[in-house]
Design a protein around this motif. Structure first.
Motif, PDB file in Angstrom:
ATOM      1  N   UNK A 119       0.673  -1.332  -0.415  1.00  0.00           N
ATOM      2  CA  UNK A 119      -0.072   0.111  -0.181  1.00  0.00           C
ATOM      3  C   UNK A 119       0.886   1.423  -0.450  1.00  0.00           C
ATOM      4  N   UNK A 120       1.907   1.219   0.742  1.00  0.00           N
ATOM      5  CA  UNK A 120       3.068   2.319   1.352  1.00  0.00           C
ATOM      6  C   UNK A 120       3.537   2.797  -1.198  1.00  0.00           C
ATOM      7  N   UNK A 121       3.557   1.556  -1.262  1.00  0.00           N
ATOM      8  CA  UNK A 121       4.538   1.550  -3.130  1.00  0.00           C
ATOM      9  C   UNK A 121       3.486   1.876  -3.246  1.00  0.00           C
ATOM     10  N   UNK A 122       1.571   1.797  -3.746  1.00  0.00           N
ATOM     11  CA  UNK A 122       1.194   2.310  -4.150  1.00  0.00           C
ATOM     12  C   UNK A 122       0.637   4.227  -4.051  1.00  0.00           C
ATOM     13  N   UNK A 123       0.497   3.869  -2.648  1.00  0.00           N
ATOM     14  CA  UNK A 123       0.598   5.581  -2.154  1.00  0.00           C
ATOM     15  C   UNK A 123       1.447   6.460  -2.959  1.00  0.00           C
ATOM     16  N   UNK A 124       2.870   5.911  -2.705  1.00  0.00           N
ATOM     17  CA  UNK A 124       3.921   6.515  -3.161  1.00  0.00           C
ATOM     18  C   UNK A 124       3.800   6.734  -5.190  1.00  0.00           C
ATOM     19  N   UNK A 137      -2.475   9.805 -17.496  1.00  0.00           N
ATOM     20  CA  UNK A 137      -2.591   8.465 -16.742  1.00  0.00           C
ATOM     21  C   UNK A 137      -3.185   8.025 -16.821  1.00  0.00           C
ATOM     22  N   UNK A 138      -3.128   6.716 -17.253  1.00  0.00           N
ATOM     23  CA  UNK A 138      -3.840   5.368 -18.012  1.00  0.00           C
ATOM     24  C   UNK A 138      -4.616   4.711 -16.072  1.00  0.00           C
ATOM     25  N   UNK A 139      -5.744   5.424 -15.696  1.00  0.00           N
ATOM     26  CA  UNK A 139      -6.211   5.124 -14.566  1.00  0.00           C
ATOM     27  C   UNK A 139      -7.109   3.729 -13.970  1.00  0.00           C
ATOM     28  N   UNK A 140      -7.796   2.947 -15.704  1.00  0.00           N
ATOM     29  CA  UNK A 140      -7.536   1.768 -15.477  1.00  0.00           C
ATOM     30  C   UNK A 140      -6.504   0.988 -14.806  1.00  0.00           C
ATOM     31  N   UNK A 141      -4.996   1.425 -15.341  1.00  0.00           N
ATOM     32  CA  UNK A 141      -3.995   0.556 -15.079  1.00  0.00           C
ATOM     33  C   UNK A 141      -3.564   1.207 -13.678  1.00  0.00           C
ATOM     34  N   UNK A 142      -3.695   1.791 -13.095  1.00  0.00           N
ATOM     35  CA  UNK A 142      -3.711   2.128 -11.809  1.00  0.00           C
ATOM     36  C   UNK A 142      -4.328   1.885 -11.008  1.00  0.00           C
ATOM     37  N   UNK A 143      -6.313   1.576 -11.334  1.00  0.00           N
ATOM     38  CA  UNK A 143      -6.809   0.520 -10.300  1.00  0.00           C
ATOM     39  C   UNK A 143      -6.756  -0.374 -10.411  1.00  0.00           C
ATOM     40  N   UNK A 144      -5.767  -1.376 -11.579  1.00  0.00           N
ATOM     41  CA  UNK A 144      -5.924  -2.809 -11.424  1.00  0.00           C
ATOM     42  C   UNK A 144      -4.519  -2.621 -10.113  1.00  0.00           C
ATOM     43  N   UNK A 145      -3.755  -1.846  -9.789  1.00  0.00           N
ATOM     44  CA  UNK A 145      -2.119  -2.301  -9.337  1.00  0.00           C
ATOM     45  C   UNK A 145      -2.852  -1.632  -8.313  1.00  0.00           C
ATOM     46  N   UNK A 146      -3.626  -0.857  -7.619  1.00  0.00           N
ATOM     47  CA  UNK A 146      -4.214  -0.672  -5.881  1.00  0.00           C
ATOM     48  C   UNK A 146      -4.863  -2.175  -5.842  1.00  0.00           C
ATOM     49  N   UNK A 147      -5.542  -2.581  -7.287  1.00  0.00           N
ATOM     50  CA  UNK A 147      -7.162  -4.172  -6.851  1.00  0.00           C
ATOM     51  C   UNK A 147      -6.399  -5.267  -6.851  1.00  0.00           C
ATOM     52  N   UNK A 148      -4.770  -4.940  -7.281  1.00  0.00           N
ATOM     53  CA  UNK A 148      -3.600  -5.895  -7.273  1.00  0.00           C
ATOM     54  C   UNK A 148      -3.721  -6.396  -5.600  1.00  0.00           C
ATOM     55  N   UNK A 149      -3.515  -5.329  -4.618  1.00  0.00           N
ATOM     56  CA  UNK A 149      -2.871  -5.919  -3.390  1.00  0.00           C
ATOM     57  C   UNK A 149      -4.128  -6.396  -2.602  1.00  0.00           C
ATOM     58  N   UNK A 150      -6.153  -6.039  -3.005  1.00  0.00           N
ATOM     59  CA  UNK A 150      -6.845  -6.377  -1.800  1.00  0.00           C
ATOM     60  C   UNK A 150      -6.649  -7.900  -1.769  1.00  0.00           C
TER      61      UNK A 150
END
Length: 86
Positions: free
Chosen positions: A54-59, A73-86
Motif C-alpha cells: 500500500x505504501x508503494x501504491x500510495x507513493x 495517466x492510465x487510470x485503469x492501470x492504476x486501479x488494477x495495481x491498487x486492486x491487486x493488493x486486495x
C-alpha cells in the motif's frame, strides 16, 4: 512509472524488515514451534508486506499526480495495481 530511489527507501526498508521476520517464522517452523505462535508471526509478516504494498501504491500515486501530465495517466492501470493488493 519509475520511482526515484529516495521515494523507495522507506518501502525497501519495510520489506527488508518483513523479509527478516519471515526468516524467523521459517526457523520457528523448522524448530517445531507451537502452531499458534507461528501463525501469529506469519500474520504479522503478511500485514507488514501488505503495508509495504500500500505504501508503494500510495507513493506511486503521489508521484503520478505531481510529476505526470494528468491527461496521460492510465487510470485503469492504476486501479488494477491498487486492486491487486486486495
Amino acid at each position: 512509472m519509475q520511482l526515484e530511489p529516495d521515494e523507495m527507501k522507506a518501502i525497501i526498508t519495510r520489506m527488508k524488515r518483513a523479509h527478516g521476520h519471515l526468516a524467523t517464522v521459517i526457523r520457528m517452523m523448522e524448530n517445531s514451534a507451537e502452531c499458534e505462535d507461528v501463525l501469529t508471526q506469519l500474520a504479522a509478516v503478511n500485514k507488514a508486506l501488505s503495508r509495504a504494498g500500500y505504501a508503494l501504491v500510495s507513493t506511486g500515486l503521489q508521484h503520478c499526480l505531481t510529476t505526470e501530465d494528468p491527461s496521460t495517466l492510465d487510470v485503469k492501470q492504476l486501479e488494477r495495481l491498487f486492486l491487486s493488493l486486495a
